[in-house]
Enzyme design. Sequence first.
Site, PDB file in Angstrom:
ATOM      1  CG  ASP A  51      -1.795   1.275   1.374  1.00 51.70           C
ATOM      2  OD1 ASP A  51      -2.839   1.022   0.775  1.00 51.70           O
ATOM      3  OD2 ASP A  51      -1.329   2.246   1.862  1.00 51.70           O
ATOM      4  CE1 TYR A  56       0.569   7.878   2.931  1.00 51.00           C
ATOM      5  CE2 TYR A  56       0.839   5.663   2.087  1.00 51.00           C
ATOM      6  CZ  TYR A  56      -0.103   6.408   2.840  1.00 51.00           C
ATOM      7  OH  TYR A  56      -1.253   5.983   3.311  1.00 51.00           O
ATOM      8  CE  LYS A  86      -3.864   4.646   0.708  1.00 53.19           C
ATOM      9  NZ  LYS A  86      -2.609   4.476   0.794  1.00 53.19           N
ATOM     10  CG  HIS A 119      -4.826   9.658   0.522  1.00 55.91           C
ATOM     11  ND1 HIS A 119      -3.550   9.673   0.367  1.00 55.91           N
ATOM     12  CD2 HIS A 119      -4.951   9.323   1.693  1.00 55.91           C
ATOM     13  CE1 HIS A 119      -2.908   9.104   1.397  1.00 55.91           C
ATOM     14  NE2 HIS A 119      -3.757   8.868   2.345  1.00 55.91           N
TER      15      HIS A 119
END
Length: 321
Positions: A51, A56, A86, A119
């Site tokens: 994931d 990120y 996402k 997200h």
Amino acid sequence: MVSIPETTINSSNGRRPIPLIGLGTATRTESGDQVKAAVTEAIKVGYRHFDTASLYGTEKPLGEAIKEALRLGLIKSRAELFITTKLWCNSTEGHLVVPALHQSLRELGLEYVDLYLIHWPLKLNQDDVKSPITKESIASINIKDVWEGMEKCQNIGLTKSIGVSNFYPRLIEEILSIAKIPPVVNQVEMNPLWQQKKLNDFCKKKDILVTGYSPLGAYNTAWGHNRVMECGVLQDIAKSRGKTVAQVSLRWMYEQGVSFVVKSFNIEWMKQNLDIFDWSLTEEEVIKISCIPQQKHLYLSGTMLKEPHDVLAEIDAGLSY
């Protein structure tokens, strides 16, 4: 190597398997090389679901780890892995969704992802993911517009399935009322201290798989808390069963019929977190866990923005369902 149980979700190819445990890659401390090394080790241990998100900054090292796993023969093909990424809030406009996924795929070095999620249900008027968030940059999301972009991503083969993250029932109902392709996953905060029983029941009725993030409370991170790992009820059960608190918490998640992503780059903890399938909680233990006082941790108000904002307050309220 551990074989992780799977369930199935709808996709462009009919029902497709999704491993019930994924490795999360959200980090503010580890380098790209550390992420790459951790993912490679995780594949050796048995993880197949990974994931990530554009926010990120770990899409590139994840992609590098996939190439390394193929080179080492740890997997025979990319198709053995389930990759989720996402859409960040600066691209939650219909015409920006496909370009955003193209960018994620370039970072990952992949032709497609298995699952693409919105997200958060909000719009940020900012050019860069890392730009400071101001009160003026926050706006409501046009769900119909964005979901049409998500559907296009699936229709043109950039993703096998589409879903949402941090969505509450009213917003999901809004999508279902206009969707040609319904969402198949809702990724939300979930652990024994925030059990999400009503939301999980709602999603099951809609054939939406809940994926829990922070199943251990995002222990020892800047955005997480230690209350799960320091919970007396969980500690007592762990001690009596000869398990870790993490194993008790993750076993409880597994028994709720959800999937979950757990982030640990420590190899021993990675292994321990998979050692939850050959035992089960007793009825008495399940009842004890169900009686733990509930406390949601992640609120946008105060974290994304220090000052009050109506859009953030509405999302926080919806996710307190």
